[in-house]
Design a protein around this motif. Structure first.
Motif, PDB file in Angstrom:
ATOM      1  N   LEU A   1      56.256  12.225  -0.508  1.00 12.76           N
ATOM      2  CA  LEU A   1      57.301  11.918  -1.481  1.00 12.76           C
ATOM      3  C   LEU A   1      57.403  10.399  -1.610  1.00 12.76           C
TER       4      LEU A   1
ATOM      5  N   GLU B   1      51.203  16.492   0.513  1.00 18.79           N
ATOM      6  CA  GLU B   1      51.732  15.472  -0.382  1.00 18.79           C
ATOM      7  C   GLU B   1      52.795  14.617   0.310  1.00 18.79           C
TER       8      GLU B   1
ATOM      9  N   ARG C   1      55.289  12.129  -6.396  1.00 18.69           N
ATOM     10  CA  ARG C   1      54.505  12.601  -5.243  1.00 18.69           C
ATOM     11  C   ARG C   1      53.111  11.994  -5.312  1.00 18.69           C
TER      12      ARG C   1
ATOM     13  N   GLN D   1      64.108  18.006  -1.651  1.00 18.43           N
ATOM     14  CA  GLN D   1      62.669  17.823  -1.756  1.00 18.43           C
ATOM     15  C   GLN D   1      62.003  17.670  -0.393  1.00 18.43           C
TER      16      GLN D   1
ATOM     17  N   ILE E   1      58.659  19.902  -0.037  1.00 17.95           N
ATOM     18  CA  ILE E   1      57.425  19.203  -0.394  1.00 17.95           C
ATOM     19  C   ILE E   1      56.231  19.824   0.337  1.00 17.95           C
TER      20      ILE E   1
END
Length: 721
Positions: free
Chosen positions: A324, A322, A380, A314, A318
């Motif tokens: 995480l 955004e 997120r 991720q 990502i």
């Protein structure tokens, strides 16, 4: 051009009639049967090519299919030629006869290869029909052309004293029959692509296809033989009827050869099917192993390993706008539920929490179970120029998660409500490893649990500094226990109603070489969490026995020393033996050592606890139930366990004049203890008012700052001798 055509076609260049020929119809039927058996066997083998995913395996099985099918075409032609009888001597060229098998094998290989390729393309629904029809026409044409080329090349292998020419009409008809029936056969077989899993339907299609292919081979052959014209020349020697020697044993030999090839091919197909079965079993086992390696068996959620892999992935994927966020959730007092109501309800609770997390109405991208009663949620939040805003969003999501999970659960017939502690970290640094991210969330969760149940904490860098200090403190504590340095028992006196010292409670203190005096509130929980409490407890027991030995040498035979025993320490299998050895070594008399137990000790295995207490009482050890009144099941313990003393918890004594309820509790505890024949010790006596009131209730012993704070043992003796 006409001269060239006249060397192959019968264009009326001979005035005489062609030589007459006739057929042995038993051999004609045998030729068709051989063609059918070979075709059906080839289709069975070709099924293996469909089952394999490896391209090399597919090509291997397609080649075996083509060889079996090609031998079938060749054998049918050979038997058909033997079945046709001419009134002249006929032989065959060995070289051309053997070479004629090549077109049949090549034609079959390319026809079946096209079908295999089309089967892969068929997954694209928009072009399925178009691909199938084009493939059927092309592969059928190639198959028919291979059959036709094989036949006419085989005819060229004939050696006889006569001229061989072909009728143009029947020649064209034979090619059309071969191609048309080839296309029909391939079209029929293409239906098997849609019902590959239905074995009965597949066998029907294979059977019908084999019949059509055999018809294509036989039809082409015998129509081509209609096209053949044999004209006698000057050297032609006619045979009398029945004088032709046709070597019939060759027919049986080739039938046996075809049967053996079919049998071997079938056996190889069966063996491969077994291998495929074993391969699928291995694949399924491997899949199960991977599930166990990457998923939690109880809830089916990804485990810690999968979570770490997902976080790593991720971070690369990502979007730039955004953040995480990783949330770690812990079910408070989950172990208590397991111990009191059993692991079955504990498992049901974990599964129920899983179902709620999977349905939560948030921007959740993953839910995992990294450890026993912990859950992880990856989500997120929108990125903002203000970092505080992202943390605010994460905190809002955490509260939503907590509210969802803290609603009551129905576990069979039991309604259970639990609290959730939660730690979260907003990942702004994408260079962090997944392990570091998980550690950050774990630090936040640990901070939340230290502040009580149902708390939420966001990670901040100071937590890492705190954990570093904690690790250093753990290392120093371990060293202090191992070397017996810096750890010393302090004692706080216990007095009767006449203010006469009757003993003391021993309390461990740590003189750190760099930090000075470390609070017990800091290192005792650390020892319990890390397992160092066992070694620390052994050290306390030994120092307590040494103190009692000194008292004995000074003639202080009436003082009783109380020491606290932790649950992990008391649960040790050799606890009784180790303590007995100390008592003997230091010659501790009966009645001068008292062990104080809390309810955490008693909640494990009550029968085992009772047995140990009875064993220790036989050694002359007294027992006190510490912190009485803070638990929810103390009365049941009092009925079963042979305690000597109850200790009223300091929280009741200190504030009893600020709360009517606490004052009533203190009064009830004293009365209850006396009714059960037990002595009462009141902790936290800090004022004369406390002492006077407790004395009026009939409290037996008193302990608190009114008399003395905990001091080193020599100072205690100096004050009270």
């Amino acid at each position: 051009m006409n001269d060239v055509l006249m060397t192959f076609f019968d264009l009326g260049q001979y005035s005489q009639a062609p030589l007459p020929g006739n057929y042995n119809y038993w051999l004609v039927a045998l030729s068709y049967l051989v063609a059918f058996i070979a075709s059906f066997t080839a289709l069975k083998i070709f099924e293996r090519a469909h089952r394999h995913r490896s391209v090399s395996q597919q090509r291997t099985w397609t080649l075996i299919t083509a060889i079996v099918a090609g031998i079938g075409v060749w054998s049918m032609h050979f038997i058909g030629m033997i079945a046709f009888q001419l009134p002249v001597v006929v032989s065959h060229s060995i070289g051309l006869t053997l070479a004629s098998i090549a077109p049949a094998i090549i034609g079959n290989y390319f026809a079946y290869s096209l079908h295999l390729s089309a089967d892969k393309l068929a997954s694209f629904k928009r072009v399925r029909n178009q691909v199938s029809s084009k493939t059927n026409i092309l592969s059928g044409t190639i198959l028919g052309a291979g059959i036709g080329l094989m036949h006419y090349l085989g005819m060229e292998a004939m050696q006889l004293n006569a001229e061989l020419l072909y009728s143009p009409y029947w020649f064209a008809t034979s090619i059309v029959i071969a191609v048309a029936l080839g296309i029909l056969a391939m079209s029929t077989y293409s239906r098997s692509n849609t019902i590959r899993g239905a074995k009965s339907e597949l066998r029907k299609i294979q059977f019908v296809t084999a019949l059509i292919i055999a018809a294509a081979i036989s039809g082409m052959h015998y129509v081509a033989m209609l096209a053949a014209r044999f004209y006698a020349n000057e050297t032609t020697i006619s045979l009398t009827t029945g004088a032709q020697h046709q070597h019939l044993w060759l027919i049986y030999a080739i039938v046996i050869a075809v049967a053996l090839i079919a049998l071997i091919s079938w056996v190889s197909s069966v063996i491969d099917r077994r291998f495929q079965h074993n391969y699928r079993a291995i694949r399924q086992s491997d899949k199960r192993i991977r599930e166990l390696a990457f998923n939690d068996a109880l809830t089916g959620l990804p485990n810690r390993r999968s979570l770490l892999d997902y976080l790593s992935q991720q971070q690369q994927e990502i979007p730039e706008d955004e953040h995480l966020v990783l949330f770690l959730l812990d079910i408070d007092k989950f172990k208590v539920l397991n111990n009191t109501l059993g692991p079955t309800l504990g498992d049901l609770l974990l599964q129920s929490v899983t179902h709620r997390l999977e349905r939560v109405n948030l921007n959740v991208h993953m839910v995992a179970r990294p450890s026993s009663n912990e859950f992880a949620v990856v989500a997120r939040v929108r990125k903002s120029n203000n970092p505080v805003q992202a943390q605010s969003h994460a905190l809002s999501m955490a509260k939503t998660l907590q509210q969802e999970l803290q609603a009551p659960y129905s576990l069979k017939d039991y309604r259970h409500q639990c609290s959730m502690s939660l730690g979260a970290t907003v990942i702004s640094d994408l260079t962090k490893s997944s392990e570091d991210i998980l550690v950050q969330a774990a630090l936040a969760l640990a901070e939340a649990k230290r502040n009580g149940m149902g708390e939420i904490r966001l990670y901040h860098p100071e937590m890492a500094d705190a954990i570093e200090k904690r690790v250093k403190l753990e290392s120093d504590l371990r060293h202090a226990i191992e070397t017996r340095t810096g750890l010393e028992l302090y004692v706080q006196p216990q007095l009767n109603e006449n203010r006469t010292v009757i003993g003391a409670e021993a309390l461990i203190r740590w003189h750190h070489s760099e930090r000075g005096m470390v609070s017990p509130a800091e290192f005792i929980p650390l020892a319990e969490e890390t397992g160092l409490i066992i070694g620390l407890g052994d050290l306390i027991n030994e120092q307590a026995c040494q103190i009692i030995r000194q008292w004995q040498q000074l003639g202080l035979n009436d003082w009783v020393l109380s020491i606290n025993v932790s649950a992990p320490q008391f649960q040790q299998l050799d606890f009784v033996d180790k303590l007995n050895s100390l008592l003997k070594h230091y010659e501790v008399p009966a009645g001068q050592l008292k062990l104080e137990l809390t309810e955490s000790v008693l909640m494990q295995n009550l029968d085992e606890v009772i047995h140990k207490i009875n064993e220790l009482k036989q050694l002359g050890i007294q027992f006190a139930l510490d912190d009485f009144g803070t638990g929810y099941s103390s009365l049941s313990y009092l009925m079963k366990l042979p305690f000597d003393v109850l200790k009223i918890d300091v929280s009741f004594v200190r504030d009893m004049f600020q709360s009517k309820q606490k004052e009533a509790i203190v009064q009830t505890i004293v009365q209850l203890a006396h009714n059960l024949g037990l002595k009462v010790v009141a902790e936290g006596v800090e004022t004369e008012k406390h002492f006077d009131y407790l004395s009026s209730l009939g409290c037996d012993y008193f302990q608190g700052y009114l008399f003395s704070k905990p001091v080193a043992e020599p100072e205690f003796r100096q004050q009270n001798q």
